[in-house]
Scaffold this motif. Structure first.
Motif, PDB file in Angstrom:
ATOM      1  N   LEU A   1      -6.253   5.970   0.456  1.00  0.00           N
ATOM      2  CA  LEU A   1      -5.155   5.016   0.547  1.00  0.00           C
ATOM      3  C   LEU A   1      -4.214   5.396   1.681  1.00  0.00           C
ATOM      4  O   LEU A   1      -3.720   4.530   2.407  1.00  0.00           O
ATOM      5  CB  LEU A   1      -4.403   4.934  -0.780  1.00  0.00           C
ATOM      6  CG  LEU A   1      -3.299   3.880  -0.885  1.00  0.00           C
ATOM      7  CD1 LEU A   1      -3.828   2.480  -0.584  1.00  0.00           C
ATOM      8  CD2 LEU A   1      -2.663   3.919  -2.279  1.00  0.00           C
ATOM      9  N   PHE A   2      -3.988   6.690   1.857  1.00  0.00           N
ATOM     10  CA  PHE A   2      -3.163   7.152   2.970  1.00  0.00           C
ATOM     11  C   PHE A   2      -3.788   6.747   4.309  1.00  0.00           C
ATOM     12  O   PHE A   2      -3.104   6.254   5.208  1.00  0.00           O
ATOM     13  CB  PHE A   2      -2.979   8.676   2.916  1.00  0.00           C
ATOM     14  CG  PHE A   2      -2.269   9.225   4.115  1.00  0.00           C
ATOM     15  CD1 PHE A   2      -0.903   9.015   4.298  1.00  0.00           C
ATOM     16  CD2 PHE A   2      -2.969   9.937   5.082  1.00  0.00           C
ATOM     17  CE1 PHE A   2      -0.252   9.508   5.421  1.00  0.00           C
ATOM     18  CE2 PHE A   2      -2.317  10.433   6.203  1.00  0.00           C
ATOM     19  CZ  PHE A   2      -0.956  10.214   6.371  1.00  0.00           C
ATOM     20  N   ALA A  44      -4.156  10.632  -2.973  1.00  0.00           N
ATOM     21  CA  ALA A  44      -4.844   9.370  -2.632  1.00  0.00           C
ATOM     22  C   ALA A  44      -5.120   9.337  -1.127  1.00  0.00           C
ATOM     23  O   ALA A  44      -4.535   8.550  -0.389  1.00  0.00           O
ATOM     24  CB  ALA A  44      -3.994   8.181  -3.064  1.00  0.00           C
ATOM     25  N   LEU A  87       0.882   4.086  -2.774  1.00  0.00           N
ATOM     26  CA  LEU A  87       0.635   5.471  -2.398  1.00  0.00           C
ATOM     27  C   LEU A  87       1.676   6.406  -3.016  1.00  0.00           C
ATOM     28  O   LEU A  87       1.346   7.471  -3.528  1.00  0.00           O
ATOM     29  CB  LEU A  87       0.633   5.596  -0.867  1.00  0.00           C
ATOM     30  CG  LEU A  87       0.355   6.975  -0.277  1.00  0.00           C
ATOM     31  CD1 LEU A  87      -1.046   7.462  -0.664  1.00  0.00           C
ATOM     32  CD2 LEU A  87       0.497   6.939   1.242  1.00  0.00           C
ATOM     33  N   ARG A  88       2.939   5.994  -2.986  1.00  0.00           N
ATOM     34  CA  ARG A  88       4.002   6.812  -3.585  1.00  0.00           C
ATOM     35  C   ARG A  88       3.816   6.931  -5.103  1.00  0.00           C
ATOM     36  O   ARG A  88       3.999   7.993  -5.680  1.00  0.00           O
ATOM     37  CB  ARG A  88       5.373   6.240  -3.253  1.00  0.00           C
ATOM     38  CG  ARG A  88       5.935   6.800  -1.966  1.00  0.00           C
ATOM     39  CD  ARG A  88       7.396   6.460  -1.781  1.00  0.00           C
ATOM     40  NE  ARG A  88       7.652   5.044  -1.603  1.00  0.00           N
ATOM     41  CZ  ARG A  88       7.409   4.376  -0.476  1.00  0.00           C
ATOM     42  NH1 ARG A  88       6.914   5.003   0.566  1.00  0.00           N
ATOM     43  NH2 ARG A  88       7.673   3.092  -0.391  1.00  0.00           N
ATOM     44  N   PRO A 148      -0.281  11.367  -0.148  1.00  0.00           N
ATOM     45  CA  PRO A 148      -1.577  11.556   0.518  1.00  0.00           C
ATOM     46  C   PRO A 148      -2.504  12.559  -0.167  1.00  0.00           C
ATOM     47  O   PRO A 148      -3.710  12.364  -0.195  1.00  0.00           O
ATOM     48  CB  PRO A 148      -1.187  12.055   1.915  1.00  0.00           C
ATOM     49  CG  PRO A 148       0.198  11.561   2.124  1.00  0.00           C
ATOM     50  CD  PRO A 148       0.843  11.548   0.777  1.00  0.00           C
ATOM     51  N   ARG A 187       0.834  -1.211   0.000  1.00  0.00           N
ATOM     52  CA  ARG A 187       0.000   0.000   0.000  1.00  0.00           C
ATOM     53  C   ARG A 187       0.869   1.262   0.000  1.00  0.00           C
ATOM     54  O   ARG A 187       0.557   2.250  -0.651  1.00  0.00           O
ATOM     55  CB  ARG A 187      -0.938   0.020   1.213  1.00  0.00           C
ATOM     56  CG  ARG A 187      -1.994  -1.055   1.189  1.00  0.00           C
ATOM     57  CD  ARG A 187      -2.990  -0.831   0.052  1.00  0.00           C
ATOM     58  NE  ARG A 187      -4.085  -1.766   0.114  1.00  0.00           N
ATOM     59  CZ  ARG A 187      -4.142  -2.912  -0.560  1.00  0.00           C
ATOM     60  NH1 ARG A 187      -3.151  -3.257  -1.351  1.00  0.00           N
ATOM     61  NH2 ARG A 187      -5.179  -3.710  -0.455  1.00  0.00           N
ATOM     62  N   GLN A 188       1.991   1.254   0.745  1.00  0.00           N
ATOM     63  CA  GLN A 188       2.878   2.420   0.780  1.00  0.00           C
ATOM     64  C   GLN A 188       3.518   2.661  -0.583  1.00  0.00           C
ATOM     65  O   GLN A 188       3.637   3.806  -1.022  1.00  0.00           O
ATOM     66  CB  GLN A 188       3.954   2.245   1.858  1.00  0.00           C
ATOM     67  CG  GLN A 188       3.401   2.381   3.250  1.00  0.00           C
ATOM     68  CD  GLN A 188       4.426   2.101   4.341  1.00  0.00           C
ATOM     69  OE1 GLN A 188       5.467   1.494   4.092  1.00  0.00           O
ATOM     70  NE2 GLN A 188       4.133   2.537   5.550  1.00  0.00           N
ATOM     71  N   THR A 203      -3.229   3.103   4.930  1.00  0.00           N
ATOM     72  CA  THR A 203      -1.874   2.772   5.400  1.00  0.00           C
ATOM     73  C   THR A 203      -1.712   3.151   6.865  1.00  0.00           C
ATOM     74  O   THR A 203      -1.094   2.416   7.634  1.00  0.00           O
ATOM     75  CB  THR A 203      -0.770   3.449   4.551  1.00  0.00           C
ATOM     76  OG1 THR A 203      -0.877   4.858   4.646  1.00  0.00           O
ATOM     77  CG2 THR A 203      -0.825   3.012   3.113  1.00  0.00           C
TER      78      THR A 203
END
Length: 198
Positions: free
Chosen positions: A31-32, A28, A19-20, A25, A15-16, A35
């Motif tokens: 998603l942040f 997304a 996200l990148r 953040p 997930r991290q 995480t």
């Protein structure tokens, strides 16, 4: 338990990385949040608070190897053992240490099981750290407001437009929020909360 943690860490790393790729953040938000929730759940399995120190150790730049995952799990076990031994301090002692050492709210409030929120941070930063009331009163207030409905109303008071802020204010009139006036002053661009305490 370690196999569950192993799975959680793999999911967190995935997930991290996602996200990148999506740009962080601001691009997304959901998603942040996911995480952050994964991190908090992993820490909870070790009875560790979701403070900045522990949250930061659960950051993955790349997908971890099996060896890296086993090291991370061992680190978490070690931190949990050390935390358990350290956790002999009372909440008042933790606040006293925070006051003397000027510790960040993000490291202390989770240890007290207090939500990090605009109002609890205000109480921590502007009342506790500036020694404007007794440790006992500060702790009592932090525990008193640590209810989702109260914190939500305080947040709406701070961030919402007039009508919604007025509804939040009416709701909060039902509670005895000790530092609400200086908090309201702190939201003003004209008057600082320091003027309230003067």
């Amino acid at each position: 338990m370690d196999s569950l943690i192993h799975s959680d860490l793999i999911l967190l790393a995935a997930r991290q990385i996602e996200l990148r790729i999506l740009g962080g953040p601001s691009n997304a938000g959901n998603l942040f949040e996911e995480t952050l929730n994964l991190k908090e759940n992993i820490l909870a399995k070790f009875s560790l608070p979701a403070c900045a120190t522990y949250l930061n150790m659960l950051e993955f730049e790349d997908f971890p190897t099996e060896f890296e995952l086993s090291i991370k799990i061992n680190e978490l076990h070690d931190l949990a053992s050390k935390y358990y031994l350290k956790k002999t301090k009372t909440d008042i002692q933790l606040l006293q240490d925070a006051q003397v050492l000027g510790l960040d709210a993000m490291d202390v409030l989770p240890e007290l099981n207090i939500s990090t929120h605009i109002y609890t941070r205000f109480v921590y930063d502007k009342v506790l750290l500036k020694n404007r009331d007794s440790l006992k009163n500060v702790l009592r207030e932090l525990n008193y407001v640590n209810e989702p409905e109260i914190l939500d109303a305080l947040g709406r008071l701070a961030f919402c437009e007039c009508e919604e802020a007025a509804l939040a204010s009416a709701f909060l009139d039902n509670f005895r929020i000790k530092y609400i006036q200086p908090f309201i002053y702190s939201l003003s661009t004209v008057i600082s909360e320091d003027d309230y305490w003067a």
